[in-house]
Motif scaffolding. Structure first.
Motif, short mmCIF file in Angstrom:
data_model
loop_
_atom_site.label_atom_id
_atom_site.label_comp_id
_atom_site.label_asym_id
_atom_site.label_seq_id
_atom_site.Cartn_x
_atom_site.Cartn_y
_atom_site.Cartn_z
N LEU A 44 0.78 -1.22 -0.04
CA LEU A 44 0.08 -0.19 0.00
C LEU A 44 0.81 1.19 -0.04
O LEU A 44 0.46 2.30 -0.63
CB LEU A 44 -1.05 -0.14 1.19
CG LEU A 44 -2.08 -0.93 1.20
CD1 LEU A 44 -2.62 -1.29 2.26
CD2 LEU A 44 -3.08 -0.69 0.00
N ARG A 48 0.73 4.17 -2.66
CA ARG A 48 0.69 5.79 -2.54
C ARG A 48 1.69 6.39 -3.22
O ARG A 48 1.28 7.43 -3.72
CB ARG A 48 0.61 5.84 -0.96
CG ARG A 48 0.59 7.25 -0.52
CD ARG A 48 1.41 7.25 0.75
NE ARG A 48 1.53 8.76 1.27
CZ ARG A 48 2.67 9.52 0.80
NH1 ARG A 48 3.44 8.97 -0.06
NH2 ARG A 48 2.67 10.99 1.20
N LYS A 53 -0.77 9.54 -3.80
CA LYS A 53 -2.04 9.79 -2.68
C LYS A 53 -1.36 10.46 -1.70
O LYS A 53 -0.13 10.67 -1.21
CB LYS A 53 -2.52 8.54 -2.58
CG LYS A 53 -3.33 7.88 -3.79
CD LYS A 53 -4.40 8.60 -4.07
CE LYS A 53 -5.19 7.60 -5.27
NZ LYS A 53 -6.47 8.32 -5.57
N TRP A 57 -4.96 9.04 2.70
CA TRP A 57 -5.40 7.95 1.83
C TRP A 57 -4.89 6.70 2.22
O TRP A 57 -5.21 5.41 2.41
CB TRP A 57 -4.96 7.98 0.39
CG TRP A 57 -5.43 6.84 -0.79
CD1 TRP A 57 -6.45 6.60 -1.09
CD2 TRP A 57 -4.16 5.72 -0.40
NE1 TRP A 57 -6.30 5.47 -1.74
CE2 TRP A 57 -5.29 4.90 -1.50
CE3 TRP A 57 -2.94 5.68 -0.41
CZ2 TRP A 57 -4.65 3.72 -2.05
CZ3 TRP A 57 -2.71 4.40 -1.01
CH2 TRP A 57 -3.28 3.47 -1.85
N SER A 60 -6.42 5.49 5.51
CA SER A 60 -7.75 4.84 5.21
C SER A 60 -7.39 3.62 4.52
O SER A 60 -8.43 2.73 4.86
CB SER A 60 -8.54 5.64 4.49
OG SER A 60 -7.84 5.88 3.17
N ALA A 61 -6.41 3.26 3.97
CA ALA A 61 -6.25 2.08 3.43
C ALA A 61 -5.57 0.93 4.19
O ALA A 61 -5.85 -0.33 4.10
CB ALA A 61 -5.22 2.14 2.14
N ASN A 62 -4.97 1.45 5.28
CA ASN A 62 -4.06 0.40 6.14
C ASN A 62 -4.95 -0.01 7.33
O ASN A 62 -4.79 -0.91 7.71
CB ASN A 62 -2.97 1.33 6.80
CG ASN A 62 -1.81 0.96 5.88
OD1 ASN A 62 -1.69 0.16 4.71
ND2 ASN A 62 -0.55 2.00 6.04
N THR A 65 -7.02 -2.93 6.46
CA THR A 65 -6.04 -4.32 6.41
C THR A 65 -5.77 -4.60 7.63
O THR A 65 -5.84 -6.03 7.97
CB THR A 65 -4.77 -3.70 5.51
OG1 THR A 65 -5.12 -3.13 4.42
CG2 THR A 65 -3.84 -4.81 5.23
#
Length: 92
Positions: A44, A48, A53, A57, A60-62, A65
């Motif tokens: 991720l 990024r 990004k 971001w 919010s992605a980690n 996960t």
């Protein structure tokens, strides 16, 4: 000159070969979720960088996960997996 994206992917692939495959071979059940989570975080991070990004971001992605990894770790009965392996495979 390599791009940061290919450098991070190369690092992730070497990490997978050096850490995750021996862990799978030796049935280190406790290390697998942590290793996979670190690999996903690195992937991720590479995404990024490649996509340009923001840090928000990445967070919010980690978070999903990490949540998924923790929930999966809670649902797997590691003690039973290790005990079954110890009974099925005699010690050397």
């Amino acid at each position: 000159m390599t791009s940061p994206f290919t450098a991070v992917l190369s690092c992730c692939s070497r990490f997978g070969v050096a850490v995750l495959l021996p862990a799978l071979a030796e049935f280190l059940f406790y290390g697998q979720p942590a290793g996979i989570t670190v690999f996903l975080f690195a992937f991720l991070l590479a995404a990024r960088i490649a996509l340009g990004k923001s840090n928000e971001w990445l967070l919010s992605a980690n978070l999903p996960t990490l949540s998924l990894a923790l929930h999966a770790g809670c649902l797997i009965n590691f003690a039973a997996l290790i005990a079954n392996y110890n009974v099925a495979i005699p010690s050397k």
